[in-house]
Scaffold this active site. Structure first.
Site, PDB file in Angstrom:
ATOM      1  N   ARG A  27      -9.821  -8.684  -4.834  1.00 52.11           N
ATOM      2  CA  ARG A  27     -10.910  -9.027  -3.697  1.00 52.11           C
ATOM      3  C   ARG A  27      -9.572  -9.998  -2.364  1.00 52.11           C
ATOM      4  O   ARG A  27      -9.457 -10.726  -1.786  1.00 52.11           O
ATOM      5  CB  ARG A  27     -12.132 -10.036  -3.275  1.00 52.11           C
ATOM      6  CG  ARG A  27     -13.070  -9.085  -3.939  1.00 52.11           C
ATOM      7  CD  ARG A  27     -14.087  -9.643  -4.610  1.00 52.11           C
ATOM      8  NE  ARG A  27     -15.130  -9.587  -2.988  1.00 52.11           N
ATOM      9  CZ  ARG A  27     -16.348  -9.206  -2.752  1.00 52.11           C
ATOM     10  NH1 ARG A  27     -16.559  -8.353  -3.210  1.00 52.11           N
ATOM     11  NH2 ARG A  27     -17.195  -9.510  -1.397  1.00 52.11           N
ATOM     12  N   TRP A  74     -10.485 -17.431  -0.703  1.00 52.46           N
ATOM     13  CA  TRP A  74      -9.730 -17.180   0.259  1.00 52.46           C
ATOM     14  C   TRP A  74     -10.363 -17.478   1.590  1.00 52.46           C
ATOM     15  O   TRP A  74     -10.638 -17.587   2.332  1.00 52.46           O
ATOM     16  CB  TRP A  74     -10.419 -16.094   0.551  1.00 52.46           C
ATOM     17  CG  TRP A  74      -9.005 -15.019   1.247  1.00 52.46           C
ATOM     18  CD1 TRP A  74      -7.598 -14.991   1.405  1.00 52.46           C
ATOM     19  CD2 TRP A  74      -9.008 -14.249   2.938  1.00 52.46           C
ATOM     20  NE1 TRP A  74      -7.359 -13.690   2.411  1.00 52.46           N
ATOM     21  CE2 TRP A  74      -7.942 -13.948   3.189  1.00 52.46           C
ATOM     22  CE3 TRP A  74     -10.264 -14.591   3.920  1.00 52.46           C
ATOM     23  CZ2 TRP A  74      -8.030 -13.628   4.757  1.00 52.46           C
ATOM     24  CZ3 TRP A  74      -9.760 -14.289   5.054  1.00 52.46           C
ATOM     25  CH2 TRP A  74      -8.519 -13.952   5.393  1.00 52.46           C
ATOM     26  N   ASN A  98     -19.474 -16.997   0.308  1.00 54.98           N
ATOM     27  CA  ASN A  98     -18.838 -16.569   0.820  1.00 54.98           C
ATOM     28  C   ASN A  98     -19.200 -16.017   2.992  1.00 54.98           C
ATOM     29  O   ASN A  98     -20.286 -15.655   2.488  1.00 54.98           O
ATOM     30  CB  ASN A  98     -18.930 -15.015  -0.098  1.00 54.98           C
ATOM     31  CG  ASN A  98     -18.052 -13.856   0.698  1.00 54.98           C
ATOM     32  OD1 ASN A  98     -17.480 -14.366   1.554  1.00 54.98           O
ATOM     33  ND2 ASN A  98     -18.382 -12.396   0.218  1.00 54.98           N
ATOM     34  N   GLY A  99     -18.755 -16.160   3.488  1.00 50.65           N
ATOM     35  CA  GLY A  99     -18.558 -16.446   4.561  1.00 50.65           C
ATOM     36  C   GLY A  99     -18.002 -17.610   5.877  1.00 50.65           C
ATOM     37  O   GLY A  99     -17.326 -17.891   5.347  1.00 50.65           O
ATOM     38  N   GLU A 479       0.416   3.885   9.273  1.00 53.03           N
ATOM     39  CA  GLU A 479       0.250   3.003   7.737  1.00 53.03           C
ATOM     40  C   GLU A 479       1.628   2.883   6.914  1.00 53.03           C
ATOM     41  O   GLU A 479       1.448   1.902   5.816  1.00 53.03           O
ATOM     42  CB  GLU A 479      -0.690   4.592   6.871  1.00 53.03           C
ATOM     43  CG  GLU A 479      -1.409   4.118   5.688  1.00 53.03           C
ATOM     44  CD  GLU A 479      -1.793   2.799   4.818  1.00 53.03           C
ATOM     45  OE1 GLU A 479      -2.520   2.732   6.308  1.00 53.03           O
ATOM     46  OE2 GLU A 479      -1.683   3.099   4.308  1.00 53.03           O
ATOM     47  N   LYS A 483       1.651  -0.442   5.044  1.00 55.79           N
ATOM     48  CA  LYS A 483       1.992  -0.605   2.951  1.00 55.79           C
ATOM     49  C   LYS A 483       3.577  -1.699   3.188  1.00 55.79           C
ATOM     50  O   LYS A 483       2.984  -2.630   2.080  1.00 55.79           O
ATOM     51  CB  LYS A 483       2.405   0.740   2.910  1.00 55.79           C
ATOM     52  CG  LYS A 483       1.253   1.740   2.293  1.00 55.79           C
ATOM     53  CD  LYS A 483       0.330   0.747   1.086  1.00 55.79           C
ATOM     54  CE  LYS A 483      -1.195  -0.018   2.089  1.00 55.79           C
ATOM     55  NZ  LYS A 483      -2.305   1.120   2.129  1.00 55.79           N
ATOM     56  N   GLU A 486       2.429  -5.146   4.552  1.00 53.91           N
ATOM     57  CA  GLU A 486       1.251  -6.155   3.089  1.00 53.91           C
ATOM     58  C   GLU A 486       1.999  -6.377   2.344  1.00 53.91           C
ATOM     59  O   GLU A 486       1.450  -7.355   1.803  1.00 53.91           O
ATOM     60  CB  GLU A 486       0.629  -4.928   2.889  1.00 53.91           C
ATOM     61  CG  GLU A 486      -0.707  -4.487   4.010  1.00 53.91           C
ATOM     62  CD  GLU A 486      -1.401  -3.449   3.722  1.00 53.91           C
ATOM     63  OE1 GLU A 486      -3.172  -4.285   3.842  1.00 53.91           O
ATOM     64  OE2 GLU A 486      -1.459  -2.498   3.369  1.00 53.91           O
ATOM     65  N   HIS A 502      11.080   4.095  25.517  1.00 53.81           N
ATOM     66  CA  HIS A 502      10.169   3.129  26.159  1.00 53.81           C
ATOM     67  C   HIS A 502       9.685   1.612  25.885  1.00 53.81           C
ATOM     68  O   HIS A 502       8.553   0.999  25.769  1.00 53.81           O
ATOM     69  CB  HIS A 502       8.331   3.675  26.562  1.00 53.81           C
ATOM     70  CG  HIS A 502       7.960   5.104  26.637  1.00 53.81           C
ATOM     71  ND1 HIS A 502       8.603   5.191  28.494  1.00 53.81           N
ATOM     72  CD2 HIS A 502       7.857   6.301  26.772  1.00 53.81           C
ATOM     73  CE1 HIS A 502       8.779   6.530  28.795  1.00 53.81           C
ATOM     74  NE2 HIS A 502       8.046   7.027  27.701  1.00 53.81           N
ATOM     75  N   LYS A 601      -8.783  -7.759  -0.048  1.00 50.86           N
ATOM     76  CA  LYS A 601      -9.456  -6.504  -0.167  1.00 50.86           C
ATOM     77  C   LYS A 601     -10.334  -6.446   0.194  1.00 50.86           C
ATOM     78  O   LYS A 601     -11.166  -5.300   0.708  1.00 50.86           O
ATOM     79  CB  LYS A 601      -9.829  -6.115  -1.993  1.00 50.86           C
ATOM     80  CG  LYS A 601      -9.983  -5.172  -2.302  1.00 50.86           C
ATOM     81  CD  LYS A 601      -8.469  -4.033  -2.078  1.00 50.86           C
ATOM     82  CE  LYS A 601      -9.300  -2.705  -2.015  1.00 50.86           C
ATOM     83  NZ  LYS A 601      -7.812  -2.087  -1.981  1.00 50.86           N
TER      84      LYS A 601
HETATM   85  C1  G6P Z   1      -8.749  -4.738   4.320  1.00 55.11           C
HETATM   86  C2  G6P Z   1      -7.557  -3.965   2.983  1.00 55.11           C
HETATM   87  C3  G6P Z   1      -7.183  -3.385   3.887  1.00 55.11           C
HETATM   88  C4  G6P Z   1      -8.369  -2.825   4.927  1.00 55.11           C
HETATM   89  C5  G6P Z   1      -9.663  -3.491   5.518  1.00 55.11           C
HETATM   90  C6  G6P Z   1     -10.607  -2.611   5.335  1.00 55.11           C
HETATM   91  O1  G6P Z   1      -7.456  -5.710   5.015  1.00 55.11           O
HETATM   92  O2  G6P Z   1      -6.962  -5.354   2.882  1.00 55.11           O
HETATM   93  O3  G6P Z   1      -6.520  -2.732   2.527  1.00 55.11           O
HETATM   94  O4  G6P Z   1      -7.536  -0.772   4.432  1.00 55.11           O
HETATM   95  O5  G6P Z   1      -9.920  -4.453   4.748  1.00 55.11           O
HETATM   96  O6  G6P Z   1     -11.343  -2.408   4.604  1.00 55.11           O
HETATM   97  P1  G6P Z   1     -12.187  -1.037   3.996  1.00 55.11           P
HETATM   98  O7  G6P Z   1     -12.895  -1.860   2.748  1.00 55.11           O
HETATM   99  O8  G6P Z   1     -13.183  -1.225   5.359  1.00 55.11           O
HETATM  100  O9  G6P Z   1     -11.520   0.361   3.830  1.00 55.11           O
END
Ligand code: G6P
Length: 606
Positions: A27, A74, A98-99, A479, A483, A486, A502, A601
């Protein structure tokens, strides 16, 4: 995002707590800690960084309590250091959270006025102090928690233990996910069933607003109004899931290579290959009655939705609106009745996506979701659930979940197009066969990664990288850029190829590599013109294409020749080369591929 575990055990729980935390590592986190009740008092160990640091602390100074809680943090409020790491302690109370507690400033001021001393910058510490203050006022632990919960605004999943109470743990959730696990004379709490898989497969998912009092012989659950409620016990399949890297160096590599297999499973779920048809019964939707679709999601899942917009509009001729969930949830968009709102989420727990789902529900939309975790909050709050069969995705950067999301949306577009009379039986057959070939095409690409390694070596020296694409390839460009940034931390942007002139064209020089997603579809010639515009300005272009390389000629520095793909299916296939470029670049850079810095995650906070 933060992960929570709790164990009421019959032996020392420190080891099992760390084991469970390890299963939550995916996560994303930057510090970790555990606390146990030992001879009636609380003791804790915490460490900045990865779990191995916490394990070192524990081997130097073990914790022997049989009741304990653990946390991977986190950071949201306060730096990721040991002081801010959970569990937090106040008096006889220890808590993991968490939250985000939105009213923590007011609560903190109030607590400070009454003499409580704060030692961290976290929002969580107010929870420990609130409960401790109420306990001191003579309340029982249950009363103290109930009264404190009513003061908290925002999102939370909590596990709380108390000095002097070896057989007690209180868990609560609002917004953030939480599961209770039932063992043999032992009880567990965890952010998800994967964390609890080594101990039990009998799980209860708490509903929003629930809180539970756990003893070793079971749990009493109450809803937000304080009424005792029964929540279903389900058998989780998480225990059967393998969470290891196999022969791969990283989870991300393993997950990229799993794509032919998981895509086959996902496509086979929705398609009847022998008949060349979509299996409409899989959708649990009145396909012909849908008049418009609103898609919302975050991150990579949003890009899957964006490809979906192109597909649904072109092939199903249905109007589609799309927005990222963090914007859509507050936009107060009016929504006409009779629409379907479609949410795409790997985890099914993303806070912004869930909030947008609830908004759309209030607006009278039919709620459908494409999720990878079937027991997740988003799945449970949807009227129609379209599962992706990707299996657990551990690498923070989404790969196989993305292509499986694309597969489901492609099948949905065919099904709706057919139901609305815009796709003939013959075209349905053609599109289904195009999808059936996708796993084979991806296997072909994965057979030899040397070209991706070579180009990635070059990319690893870049400061900025541009990705271009048109039509359905535009979201793949986005994407690809996401990637790369990230996991390699190289700045990258995706653009619609036609938008180049543009603005982004000003960035082009020999130091900015440009990756062009250019399948041989009806927009290829347009993209080729854009390639020439870039080359004319000294740009160094790598083209991903199944077109004849001679047609592109010397204009491009690199041409990555891909298998010939039906234009409908190109996003599924072209997603893989952009994943490989990001992966190998990150490996060259030596970054933490599976757990990139600052990323999570499962993003269960706003
Ligand atoms: C985070 C992850 C991404 C993911 C996004 C949405 O940013 O690092 O890989 O695309 O959340 O997550 P979900 O579980 O809703 O697809």
């Amino acid at each position: 995002m933060c992960g929570i575990v709790g164990i009421l055990g019959n032996e020392a729980v420190a080891g099992p707590l760390v084991e469970a935390l390890r299963r939550l590592e995916y996560r994303g986190y930057d510090s970790a800690g555990i606390a146990t009740v030992e001879n009636g008092s609380l003791d804790r160990r915490r460490a900045e960084g990865k779990l191995v640091k916490l394990e070192n602390c524990l081997s130097e100074a073990p914790l022997v309590g049989h009741t304990g809680i653990g946390h991977t943090r986190w950071a949201t409020h306060g730096a990721p250091n040991e002081i801010n790491a959970h569990p937090h302690v106040s008096g006889d109370v220890s808590v993991v959270h968490n939250g985000i507690i939105e009213n923590f400033r007011e609560l903190r001021e109030d607590l400070e006025k009454s003499g409580m001393e704060f030692s961290t910058q976290t929002d969580t510490e107010v929870i420990a102090h609130l409960i401790a203050r109420t306990l001191k006022g003579g309340a029982t632990p249950e009363e103290a928690v109930e009264q404190s919960l009513s003061k908290l605004e925002g999102a939370f999943a909590l596990a709380i233990i108390f000095a002097g109470h070896d057989d007690l743990m209180i868990a609560a959730r609002k917004g953030s996910p939480l599961a209770i696990g039932y063992g043999d004379g032992e009880m567990y709490v965890g952010s998800d069933a994967i964390a609890l898989a080594p101990f039990t497969d009998t799980i209860t998912y708490l509903d929003d607003g629930d809180w539970a009092v756990l003893k070793r012989d079971g749990a009493v659950i109450r809803d937000r109004a304080g009424r005792q409620v029964e929540r279903a016990k389900v058998k989780s399949v998480a225990s059967a899931l393998m969470v290891d890297k196999g022969n791969h160096r990283h989870f991300m590599a393993k997950e990229i290579h799993e794509q032919p297999e998981v895509l086959s499973h996902t496509l086979a779920h929705y398609l009847d290959f022998s008949e060349g048809r979509v299996d409409r019964s899989r959708f649990d939707l009145d396909l012909g009655a849908i008049e418009r679709i609103t898609i919302s999601a975050c991150g990579t899942a949003y890009y899957a939705g964006l490809v979906g917009k192109y597909w649904l509009e072109r092939w199903a001729r249905i109007p589609v609106e799309i927005d990222i969930a963090s914007e859509m949830r507050y936009r107060e968009a009016p929504m006409e009745k009779g629409g379907m709102a479609l949410f795409v989420s790997q985890s099914g727990e993303t806070a912004d996506t869930l909030a947008t789902l609830r908004y759309c529900k209030e607006e009278g939309q039919h709620i459908a979701s494409i999720v990878n975790v079937r027991e997740s909050s988003i799945a449970r709050e949807s009227a129609s659930v379209l599962p992706t069969l990707a299996g657990p995705e551990i690498g923070v950067a989404s790969t196989k979940a993305f292509t499986c999301q694309l597969a489901v949306i492609a099948c949905l577009a065919i099904a709706i197009g057919r139901a609305r009379g815009h796709i003939s039986e013959e075209t349905e057959n053609e599109l289904v066969m195009a999808l059936a070939k996708v796993p084979g095409h991806i296997s072909t690409i994965l057979r030899d990664e040397s070209i991706f390694e070579k180009i990635s070596h070059d990319l690893s020296h870049a400061r900025d990288v541009l990705y271009l694409g048109r039509g359905v390839s535009y979201p793949i460009a986005l994407e690809g850029a996401l990637k790369l940034k990230e996991i390699s931390y190289i700045h990258a942007e995706g653009y619609a190829a036609g938008e180049l002139k543009h603005g982004p064209i000003a960035l082009i020089d020999e130091d900015v590599p440009i990756i062009v997603v250019a399948p041989d579809d009806d927009l290829f010639e347009k993209t080729l013109s854009n390639i020439q515009e870039v080359v004319a300005r000294g740009g160094r272009v790598t083209v991903l294409t199944d077109h004849d390389p001679d047609r592109i000629g010397a204009d491009a520095e690199n041409i990555i020749s891909l298998p010939t793909v039906h234009p409908f299916a190109t996003p599924l296939v072209y997603a893989v080369p952009v994943q490989l470029l990001a992966y190998h670049t990150a490996v060259f850079m030596g970054t933490d591929v599976d757990q990139p810095r600052n990323l999570a995650k499962s993003v269960t906070v706003e």
